[in-house]
Design a protein around this motif. Structure first.
Motif, mmCIF file in Angstrom:
data_model
loop_
_atom_site.group_PDB
_atom_site.id
_atom_site.type_symbol
_atom_site.label_atom_id
_atom_site.label_comp_id
_atom_site.label_asym_id
_atom_site.label_seq_id
_atom_site.Cartn_x
_atom_site.Cartn_y
_atom_site.Cartn_z
ATOM 1 N N VAL A 166 -14.630 17.824 -1.298
ATOM 2 C CA VAL A 166 -13.739 17.248 -2.908
ATOM 3 C C VAL A 166 -14.981 16.345 -3.348
ATOM 4 C CG1 VAL A 166 -11.652 17.728 -4.563
ATOM 5 C CG2 VAL A 166 -11.137 18.363 -2.644
ATOM 6 N N VAL A 167 -15.283 16.766 -4.258
ATOM 7 C CA VAL A 167 -16.136 15.811 -5.715
ATOM 8 C C VAL A 167 -15.157 15.626 -6.986
ATOM 9 C CG1 VAL A 167 -18.481 14.976 -6.783
ATOM 10 C CG2 VAL A 167 -18.216 16.937 -4.750
ATOM 11 N N SER A 168 -14.720 14.137 -7.187
ATOM 12 C CA SER A 168 -14.245 13.421 -8.254
ATOM 13 C C SER A 168 -14.669 12.333 -8.694
ATOM 14 C CB SER A 168 -12.625 13.643 -7.807
ATOM 15 O OG SER A 168 -12.221 13.189 -8.630
ATOM 16 N N HIS A 169 -13.763 11.694 -8.725
ATOM 17 C CA HIS A 169 -14.112 10.646 -10.030
ATOM 18 C C HIS A 169 -13.641 8.470 -8.982
ATOM 19 C CE1 HIS A 169 -16.257 13.534 -12.655
ATOM 20 N NE2 HIS A 169 -15.200 13.844 -12.289
ATOM 21 N N GLY A 170 -14.049 7.806 -9.757
ATOM 22 C CA GLY A 170 -13.118 6.801 -9.557
ATOM 23 C C GLY A 170 -11.845 6.306 -9.572
ATOM 24 N N GLY A 171 -11.124 7.112 -11.029
ATOM 25 C CA GLY A 171 -9.958 6.952 -10.798
ATOM 26 C C GLY A 171 -9.187 7.852 -10.478
ATOM 27 N N VAL A 172 -9.859 8.638 -10.054
ATOM 28 C CA VAL A 172 -8.881 9.637 -9.403
ATOM 29 C C VAL A 172 -8.667 9.670 -8.150
ATOM 30 C CG1 VAL A 172 -8.398 12.235 -8.333
ATOM 31 C CG2 VAL A 172 -9.244 11.654 -10.872
ATOM 32 N N LEU A 173 -9.432 8.962 -7.118
ATOM 33 C CA LEU A 173 -9.554 8.289 -5.830
ATOM 34 C C LEU A 173 -8.605 7.315 -5.835
ATOM 35 C CD1 LEU A 173 -13.320 9.132 -4.744
ATOM 36 C CD2 LEU A 173 -11.096 9.779 -4.269
ATOM 37 N N ARG A 174 -9.279 6.121 -6.905
ATOM 38 C CA ARG A 174 -8.117 5.016 -6.663
ATOM 39 C C ARG A 174 -6.588 5.259 -6.923
ATOM 40 N NH1 ARG A 174 -9.453 -0.134 -7.847
ATOM 41 N NH2 ARG A 174 -11.364 0.613 -7.792
ATOM 42 N N ALA A 175 -6.759 6.316 -7.637
ATOM 43 C CA ALA A 175 -5.124 6.880 -8.118
ATOM 44 C C ALA A 175 -4.062 7.363 -6.496
ATOM 45 C CB ALA A 175 -4.166 7.592 -9.071
ATOM 46 N N LEU A 176 -4.729 7.733 -5.987
ATOM 47 C CA LEU A 176 -4.680 9.210 -4.513
ATOM 48 C C LEU A 176 -4.771 7.840 -3.381
ATOM 49 C CD1 LEU A 176 -7.086 12.378 -5.378
ATOM 50 C CD2 LEU A 176 -4.173 12.084 -5.003
ATOM 51 N N LEU A 177 -5.911 6.782 -3.833
ATOM 52 C CA LEU A 177 -5.477 5.913 -1.850
ATOM 53 C C LEU A 177 -4.108 4.677 -2.342
ATOM 54 C CD1 LEU A 177 -8.778 5.157 -2.432
ATOM 55 C CD2 LEU A 177 -7.882 5.809 -0.433
ATOM 56 N N MET A 178 -3.402 4.473 -4.047
ATOM 57 C CA MET A 178 -2.805 3.943 -4.210
ATOM 58 C C MET A 178 -1.230 4.232 -4.040
ATOM 59 S SD MET A 178 -3.569 2.121 -7.888
ATOM 60 C CE MET A 178 -2.057 1.687 -8.246
ATOM 61 N N HIS A 179 -1.552 5.928 -4.094
ATOM 62 C CA HIS A 179 -0.314 6.523 -3.527
ATOM 63 C C HIS A 179 -0.479 6.721 -2.231
ATOM 64 C CE1 HIS A 179 2.677 10.507 -3.394
ATOM 65 N NE2 HIS A 179 1.642 10.777 -2.554
ATOM 66 N N VAL A 180 -1.326 7.179 -0.986
ATOM 67 C CA VAL A 180 -1.263 7.565 0.057
ATOM 68 C C VAL A 180 -1.122 5.664 0.835
ATOM 69 C CG1 VAL A 180 -2.259 9.201 0.001
ATOM 70 C CG2 VAL A 180 -3.358 6.946 0.679
ATOM 71 N N SER A 181 -1.283 4.718 0.721
ATOM 72 C CA SER A 181 -1.430 3.817 1.230
ATOM 73 C C SER A 181 -0.045 2.803 0.721
ATOM 74 C CB SER A 181 -2.375 2.360 0.588
ATOM 75 O OG SER A 181 -2.354 1.968 -0.919
ATOM 76 N N GLY A 182 0.552 3.300 -0.023
ATOM 77 C CA GLY A 182 1.761 2.716 -0.672
ATOM 78 C C GLY A 182 1.659 1.547 -1.511
ATOM 79 N N GLY A 183 0.170 2.135 -2.229
ATOM 80 C CA GLY A 183 0.226 0.417 -3.441
ATOM 81 C C GLY A 183 -0.823 -0.648 -2.503
ATOM 82 N N THR A 184 -1.608 -0.128 -0.984
ATOM 83 C CA THR A 184 -2.009 -1.699 -0.803
ATOM 84 C C THR A 184 -3.642 -0.885 -0.675
ATOM 85 O OG1 THR A 184 -2.085 -0.664 1.469
ATOM 86 C CG2 THR A 184 -0.103 -2.471 1.018
#
Length: 194
Positions: free
Chosen positions: A145-163
């Motif tokens: 899935v090719v996406s964007h920095g803002g989307v990836l940042r939001a998903l990474l924050m979600h799966v890592s509990g904000g870390t």
């Protein structure tokens, strides 16, 4: 279970200029096309079943290059993976944006919140995973899935509990982030800066 490999689109002139693109439809530059080929090389050696992309031209062209390099069918479009709408912030240089609003979480007129971006991206990935499970049960599919920095940042924050990403971390153009979608959850396996 579905393996989801998320890729940030290749570089654009606005990335180079540190200008906020949001949903403004800016094409890849030559470096961005090289980023896409480099990402494809990093993805080689795995059997992928499909490629999806945000509808924005920079993501769709990146996905098309990756699909061509890997011998896959043309990318499908998923609207939920488009970049964050930055409202009045779109087109500003990063420094101007931060000077005006202070940080990335301050509400900006006409902009989506990170929570809104996260929710639509999670919904989009869940739809992709459901379609994958219907096609391939019981075998796990592997999807790009090719996406964007803002989307990836939001998903990474979600799966890592904000870390993640950590303060100062840059999600490079062409970077690769591998996730597992299973039973309505998303889990990060690894992030690769290419």
């Amino acid at each position: 279970m579905t393996l989801l490999t998320l890729v940030r689109h290749g570089q654009t002139d606005w990335n180079l200029d540190r200008r906020i693109q949001g949903t403004t439809d800016i094409p890849l530059n030559d470096t961005g096309r090289t980023d896409a080929r480099t990402a494809a090389a990093a993805l080689a050696g795995v059997d992928y079943d499909a490629v999806y992309a945000s509808p924005l031209v920079r993501a769709h062209e990146t996905a098309r290059i990756i699909a061509d390099e890997l011998g896959l069918a043309a990318p499908l479009t998923t609207r939920g993976m488009r970049e964050r709408e930055f409202g009045e912030g779109e087109g500003l240089k990063v420094e101007e944006y931060l000077e005006r609003w202070g940080d990335w979480t301050t509400p900006v007129p006409g902009a989506e919140s990170l929570e809104q971006v996260r929710e639509r991206a999670l919904d989009s990935l869940e739809r992709i995973a459901r379609a994958s499970r219907r096609r391939s049960a019981p075998r796990a599919e592997s999807i790009i899935v090719v996406s964007h920095g803002g989307v990836l940042r939001a998903l990474l924050m979600h799966v890592s509990g904000g870390t993640l990403p950590r303060a100062g971390d840059v999600l490079r153009n062409g970077s690769v982030h591998r996730f597992v979608a299973e039973r309505g959850t998303l889990r990060l396996l690894e992030s690769i800066s290419v």
